[in-house]
Motif scaffolding. Sequence first.
Motif, short mmCIF file in Angstrom:
data_model
loop_
_atom_site.label_atom_id
_atom_site.label_comp_id
_atom_site.label_asym_id
_atom_site.label_seq_id
_atom_site.Cartn_x
_atom_site.Cartn_y
_atom_site.Cartn_z
N VAL A 23 0.89 -1.17 0.00
CA VAL A 23 0.00 0.00 0.00
C VAL A 23 0.92 1.21 0.00
CG1 VAL A 23 -1.69 1.34 1.32
CG2 VAL A 23 -1.92 -1.14 1.16
N TRP A 24 0.94 1.93 -1.09
CA TRP A 24 1.84 3.07 -1.20
C TRP A 24 1.08 4.23 -1.82
CZ3 TRP A 24 7.11 3.26 -4.32
CH2 TRP A 24 7.96 4.24 -3.74
N HIS A 25 1.72 5.40 -1.74
CA HIS A 25 1.05 6.59 -2.24
C HIS A 25 1.75 7.15 -3.49
CE1 HIS A 25 4.38 8.51 -0.46
NE2 HIS A 25 3.85 8.98 0.65
N ALA A 76 6.53 9.50 -7.78
CA ALA A 76 7.55 10.54 -7.52
C ALA A 76 8.95 9.95 -7.53
CB ALA A 76 7.27 11.22 -6.19
N THR A 77 9.11 8.75 -6.95
CA THR A 77 10.46 8.18 -6.87
C THR A 77 10.99 7.81 -8.26
OG1 THR A 77 9.53 6.01 -6.38
CG2 THR A 77 10.25 7.34 -4.49
N ASN A 98 -7.59 5.99 -2.48
CA ASN A 98 -8.18 7.29 -2.13
C ASN A 98 -7.33 8.45 -2.64
OD1 ASN A 98 -5.97 7.38 -0.48
ND2 ASN A 98 -7.08 7.30 1.45
N ASP A 99 -7.86 9.63 -2.47
CA ASP A 99 -7.15 10.88 -2.73
C ASP A 99 -7.16 11.67 -1.43
OD1 ASP A 99 -6.65 10.89 -5.65
OD2 ASP A 99 -8.83 10.74 -5.73
N VAL A 100 -6.02 12.22 -1.08
CA VAL A 100 -5.92 12.95 0.20
C VAL A 100 -5.17 14.26 0.00
CG1 VAL A 100 -5.40 12.68 2.65
CG2 VAL A 100 -5.41 10.66 1.19
N PRO A 101 -5.80 15.37 0.37
CA PRO A 101 -5.08 16.65 0.31
C PRO A 101 -4.00 16.70 1.39
CG PRO A 101 -7.43 16.94 0.78
CD PRO A 101 -7.14 15.49 0.89
N THR A 150 -2.37 16.66 -4.60
CA THR A 150 -3.23 15.72 -3.88
C THR A 150 -2.49 14.39 -3.83
OG1 THR A 150 -5.26 16.79 -4.56
CG2 THR A 150 -5.45 14.51 -3.94
N ILE A 151 -2.52 13.79 -2.68
CA ILE A 151 -1.80 12.51 -2.52
C ILE A 151 -2.80 11.37 -2.73
CG2 ILE A 151 -0.40 11.13 -0.90
CD1 ILE A 151 0.70 13.97 -1.92
N TRP A 152 -2.41 10.40 -3.52
CA TRP A 152 -3.28 9.25 -3.75
C TRP A 152 -2.59 7.98 -3.25
CZ3 TRP A 152 -0.11 6.46 -6.84
CH2 TRP A 152 0.76 7.19 -7.66
N HIS A 153 -3.38 7.01 -2.87
CA HIS A 153 -2.82 5.72 -2.43
C HIS A 153 -3.35 4.62 -3.33
CE1 HIS A 153 -2.57 8.22 1.20
NE2 HIS A 153 -1.57 7.45 1.56
N GLY A 154 -2.55 3.59 -3.51
CA GLY A 154 -2.96 2.44 -4.32
C GLY A 154 -2.44 1.15 -3.72
#
Length: 327
Positions: free
Chosen positions: A88-90, A95-96, A118-121, A250-254
């Motif tokens: 589970v990473w964002h 970015a990396t 999800n999407d997280v501000p 916005t940060i998203w996780h998958g």
Amino acid sequence: MKKIVALALTAAVSAGAFAQDFPSKPITLVVPFAAGGPTDLVARHLAEALRKPLGGASVVVENAAGAGGTIGATKVARAAPDGHTLLVWHIGMAATAGLYRKLQFNALEDFEYLGMINDVPMTLLGSPKLPANTYRDFEAYIRANGGKLNLAHAGLGSASHLCGLMWQSAVKLDKSMTTIAYRGTGPAMNDLIGGQVDVMCDQTTNTTAQIEGGRVKAFAVTTAKPLSNHKLLKDYPSLQEMGLKGFNLTIWHGMYAPKGTPAAVTKKLNDALRVALKDPEFVKRQEALGALVTTDNRVTPAGHKAFVAGEITKLKAVIEAAGQFAD
Ligand code: ASP
């Protein structure tokens, strides 16, 4: 010829049998950051929501922190491709790929994409010791004192690092802040509260309670527009509103499995993820923290992968413009 057909048949039958038995042991969600931070929290909420759709299987979280998330990601890329070890990473997944010239994994080639979560501000925060109370005062204070201040982040390529990088490059500080890397923003938050570090960006999942409790100062949100539907954060300006043209993060996780996980298993995991994301308790907990459960089109493996591919391209340009590399 007969032998090849027989072999293929045996492989297909055993993959099918394997998928039928899946999960045959506890599933581990690897979080590539320390416990107590936002990625950890998302994974723990998700682990609970996944249990039922996976037939009551045990789903546990393991923190494999370090190097901005790349250590945990490498671990999963190299794990047995049987669906029992997942990542589970964002946004760090994308970015990396721009920040590191040498990585032990390839974001697009070494994983099976299982769907987004999800999407997280993010919120831009300061220690309670900072003299500023508004974004304008905060920016002026950092401009005057930047060289003496510390910016905390969760390692090169983490969301907090990316946000700090983008913010410093957008405001064009003469003297950038000294960056201090932690194994996650959970532990970094403790030092921000204690005033050992001065500034940090973090997902609202980790900041809402701290802001509400008055333990840190919040100055702005990173989304293009203010979070007008969020009970606590609705009155904070967006950085774009404060003059940082185009600032929108916005940060998203998958969720990911190692490459080569049988399709029947990834399908089971994707099906379970879709159910978990509609779990009313999961949705309620996410929304309370300012996170939005992802849209249906990004819960398909293909939609997820296409989205990440787009983010890699977008973030490479941002990182190159900021002139930063991790190695
Ligand atoms: N929020 C962190 C980051 O900056 C990671 C974490 O601890 O979840 O990427």
